[in-house]
Design a protein around this motif. Structure first.
Motif, PDB file in Angstrom:
ATOM      1  N   VAL A 153       0.654  -0.952   0.054  1.00 38.44           N
ATOM      2  CA  VAL A 153       0.385   0.332   0.578  1.00 38.44           C
ATOM      3  C   VAL A 153       0.718   1.605  -0.163  1.00 38.44           C
ATOM      4  N   SER A 154       1.126   1.753  -1.143  1.00 39.60           N
ATOM      5  CA  SER A 154       1.336   3.377  -1.109  1.00 39.60           C
ATOM      6  C   SER A 154       0.858   4.515  -0.352  1.00 39.60           C
ATOM      7  N   LEU A 155       0.875   5.276   0.247  1.00 41.19           N
ATOM      8  CA  LEU A 155      -0.333   6.114   0.570  1.00 41.19           C
ATOM      9  C   LEU A 155       0.446   7.389   0.822  1.00 41.19           C
ATOM     10  N   ASN A 156       0.120   8.189   0.326  1.00 42.46           N
ATOM     11  CA  ASN A 156       0.122   9.537   0.244  1.00 42.46           C
ATOM     12  C   ASN A 156      -0.930  10.570   0.545  1.00 42.46           C
ATOM     13  N   LEU A 157      -0.462  10.513   2.465  1.00 40.87           N
ATOM     14  CA  LEU A 157      -1.908  11.097   2.571  1.00 40.87           C
ATOM     15  C   LEU A 157      -1.398  13.057   3.380  1.00 40.87           C
ATOM     16  N   SER A 158      -2.532  13.971   2.330  1.00 38.70           N
ATOM     17  CA  SER A 158      -2.084  15.987   3.015  1.00 38.70           C
ATOM     18  C   SER A 158      -1.975  15.809   4.205  1.00 38.70           C
ATOM     19  N   THR A 159      -0.948  16.616   4.266  1.00 40.03           N
ATOM     20  CA  THR A 159      -0.111  16.873   5.879  1.00 40.03           C
ATOM     21  C   THR A 159      -1.161  17.431   6.517  1.00 40.03           C
ATOM     22  N   GLU A 160      -1.839  18.832   4.954  1.00 41.20           N
ATOM     23  CA  GLU A 160      -2.838  19.812   5.723  1.00 41.20           C
ATOM     24  C   GLU A 160      -4.551  19.542   5.118  1.00 41.20           C
ATOM     25  N   LEU A 161      -4.094  18.005   5.526  1.00 44.43           N
ATOM     26  CA  LEU A 161      -5.795  18.349   4.803  1.00 44.43           C
ATOM     27  C   LEU A 161      -6.907  18.450   5.951  1.00 44.43           C
ATOM     28  N   PRO A 162      -8.252  19.527   5.107  1.00 46.19           N
ATOM     29  CA  PRO A 162      -8.943  19.944   6.401  1.00 46.19           C
ATOM     30  C   PRO A 162      -9.754  18.455   7.270  1.00 46.19           C
ATOM     31  N   ASN A 163     -10.070  18.718   8.329  1.00 47.18           N
ATOM     32  CA  ASN A 163     -11.593  18.808   9.112  1.00 47.18           C
ATOM     33  C   ASN A 163     -12.656  18.164   7.520  1.00 47.18           C
ATOM     34  N   THR A 164     -13.977  16.536   8.220  1.00 48.51           N
ATOM     35  CA  THR A 164     -14.858  16.550   7.298  1.00 48.51           C
ATOM     36  C   THR A 164     -15.704  16.465   8.900  1.00 48.51           C
ATOM     37  N   GLU A 165     -17.244  16.554   8.378  1.00 51.54           N
ATOM     38  CA  GLU A 165     -17.758  16.112   9.168  1.00 51.54           C
ATOM     39  C   GLU A 165     -18.736  15.463   9.006  1.00 51.54           C
ATOM     40  N   ALA A 166     -18.546  14.522   9.392  1.00 46.13           N
ATOM     41  CA  ALA A 166     -19.134  12.547   9.004  1.00 46.13           C
ATOM     42  C   ALA A 166     -19.231  11.821  10.541  1.00 46.13           C
ATOM     43  N   ASP A 167     -20.226  10.223   9.899  1.00 42.82           N
ATOM     44  CA  ASP A 167     -20.814   9.614  10.355  1.00 42.82           C
ATOM     45  C   ASP A 167     -19.374   8.972  10.715  1.00 42.82           C
ATOM     46  N   ALA A 168     -18.215   8.306  11.540  1.00 40.71           N
ATOM     47  CA  ALA A 168     -16.396   8.285  11.277  1.00 40.71           C
ATOM     48  C   ALA A 168     -17.136   6.332  10.803  1.00 40.71           C
ATOM     49  N   ILE A 169     -18.227   5.849  11.564  1.00 37.00           N
ATOM     50  CA  ILE A 169     -18.230   4.689  11.112  1.00 37.00           C
ATOM     51  C   ILE A 169     -18.741   3.843   9.575  1.00 37.00           C
ATOM     52  N   GLN A 170     -19.522   4.614   9.253  1.00 34.04           N
ATOM     53  CA  GLN A 170     -19.629   4.545   8.563  1.00 34.04           C
ATOM     54  C   GLN A 170     -19.029   4.825   6.877  1.00 34.04           C
ATOM     55  N   ILE A 171     -18.246   5.993   7.149  1.00 30.84           N
ATOM     56  CA  ILE A 171     -17.161   6.760   6.248  1.00 30.84           C
ATOM     57  C   ILE A 171     -15.642   5.317   6.518  1.00 30.84           C
ATOM     58  N   GLN A 172     -15.680   4.819   7.144  1.00 25.40           N
ATOM     59  CA  GLN A 172     -14.684   3.455   7.518  1.00 25.40           C
ATOM     60  C   GLN A 172     -15.722   2.423   7.101  1.00 25.40           C
ATOM     61  N   GLN A 173     -16.140   2.038   7.018  1.00 26.58           N
ATOM     62  CA  GLN A 173     -17.319   1.526   5.841  1.00 26.58           C
ATOM     63  C   GLN A 173     -17.092   1.195   4.948  1.00 26.58           C
ATOM     64  N   VAL A 174     -17.040   2.106   3.877  1.00 26.03           N
ATOM     65  CA  VAL A 174     -17.123   2.943   2.649  1.00 26.03           C
ATOM     66  C   VAL A 174     -15.036   2.645   2.557  1.00 26.03           C
ATOM     67  N   LEU A 175     -14.175   3.140   3.298  1.00 30.56           N
ATOM     68  CA  LEU A 175     -13.105   3.067   3.050  1.00 30.56           C
ATOM     69  C   LEU A 175     -12.277   1.559   3.023  1.00 30.56           C
ATOM     70  N   LEU A 176     -12.804   0.410   3.983  1.00 26.05           N
ATOM     71  CA  LEU A 176     -12.958  -0.564   3.997  1.00 26.05           C
ATOM     72  C   LEU A 176     -13.390  -1.460   2.483  1.00 26.05           C
ATOM     73  N   ASN A 177     -14.280  -0.739   2.375  1.00 22.85           N
ATOM     74  CA  ASN A 177     -14.749  -1.627   1.412  1.00 22.85           C
ATOM     75  C   ASN A 177     -13.917  -1.247  -0.272  1.00 22.85           C
ATOM     76  N   LEU A 178     -13.867  -0.273  -0.240  1.00 26.85           N
ATOM     77  CA  LEU A 178     -12.871   0.704  -1.624  1.00 26.85           C
ATOM     78  C   LEU A 178     -11.493  -0.262  -1.526  1.00 26.85           C
ATOM     79  N   ALA A 179     -11.242  -0.181   0.076  1.00 28.29           N
ATOM     80  CA  ALA A 179      -9.537  -1.140   0.222  1.00 28.29           C
ATOM     81  C   ALA A 179      -9.364  -2.557  -0.344  1.00 28.29           C
TER      82      ALA A 179
END
Length: 256
Positions: A129-155
């Protein structure tokens, strides 16, 4: 005139019946889709619970028990057990069409958490897994569990895609970026790409030999419920990119 009125009345009644049948069919389809998604999402953490339980038992059953290893395995059981409960809770919220339980989240942190969950599976499959995560990434208002499930599915989908292509380099690329109004996560794989990208998010459509293809449909629904989007594109040199976009948060100083 009477005949015309009777015909119109019967046609209207038939239309009402047809609408009712369509509504019922849609409800049944939604229940099946959510049930299948729940089953898909809890199989992996439950399998991890069983594996960690066996590992803990083995470490404790030795002549010289390895307490540290057993403790680590038990911690994994607690983590994955809570993950199952979270999935059930959030799927129930989706089924009831409730608003996402929003809080301030950092997308980079969620990505790191997801990769920790998938680390054993990725390691066994020799996937990098090659990561390129922005160090200045802004926050977002979201349901952490739901978005985590989306990321799990994509990965997970990306890891399955790279295995389909016979190559010594099995790589997934994950990057985060942002604009004036959005935060975006891009997940790229080095597979064969998407045969029918225009249909990939349809419920029950899948290009896999197994499964009903509900994961991406649910994932897009979650993204849209947050005011965001989930899109898929093919890459020129092979593989596919899935882009999850959510509205970004603004600090008080940025809002002035």
């Amino acid at each position: 005139m009477n005949i015309d009125i009777d015909d119109a009345k019967r046609a209207g009644e038939a239309l009402d019946v047809a609408k009712e049948r369509i509504a019922r069919a849609a409800q049944v389809a939604t229940i099946v889709e959510l049930s299948t998604s729940i089953s898909h999402e809890i199989v992996q953490p439950l399998s991890a619970v069983v594996a960690n339980a066996r590992a803990a038992l083995n470490w404790l059953s030795r002549e010289s028990p390895n307490i540290d290893r057993a403790k680590s395995a038990i911690e994994g059981i607690l983590r994955d057990g809570m993950a199952v409960g979270n999935v059930m809770h959030e799927m129930r919220r989706l089924f009831k069409q409730q608003e996402p339980n929003r809080s301030t989240i950092q997308m980079n942190d969620l990505i790191v958490q997801v990769l920790k969950v998938l680390e054993p599976d990725l390691r066994d499959r020799n996937i990098v897994v090659s990561l390129n995560l922005s160090t200045e990434l802004p926050n977002t208002e979201a349901d952490a569990i739901q978005i985590q499930q989306v990321l799990l599915n994509l990965a997970r989908n990306a890891s399955e895609a790279v295995l389909e292509r016979a190559s010594s380099q099995k790589e997934i690329k994950i990057r985060t970026l942002f604009s004036d109004h959005e935060v975006t996560v891009e997940v790229e794989d080095s597979g064969f790409g998407i045969v029918t990208p225009e249909r990939i998010f349809e419920a029950f459509f899948t290009s896999k030999d197994e499964g009903l293809g509900v994961g991406l449909s649910i994932s897009r629904s979650i993204a849209e419920a947050h005011g965001g989007a989930l899109v898929a594109t093919n890459l020129e040199d092979g593989g596919a990119r899935f882009s999850l976009t959510l509205p970004r948060s603004f600090s008080p100083t940025e809002m002035v």
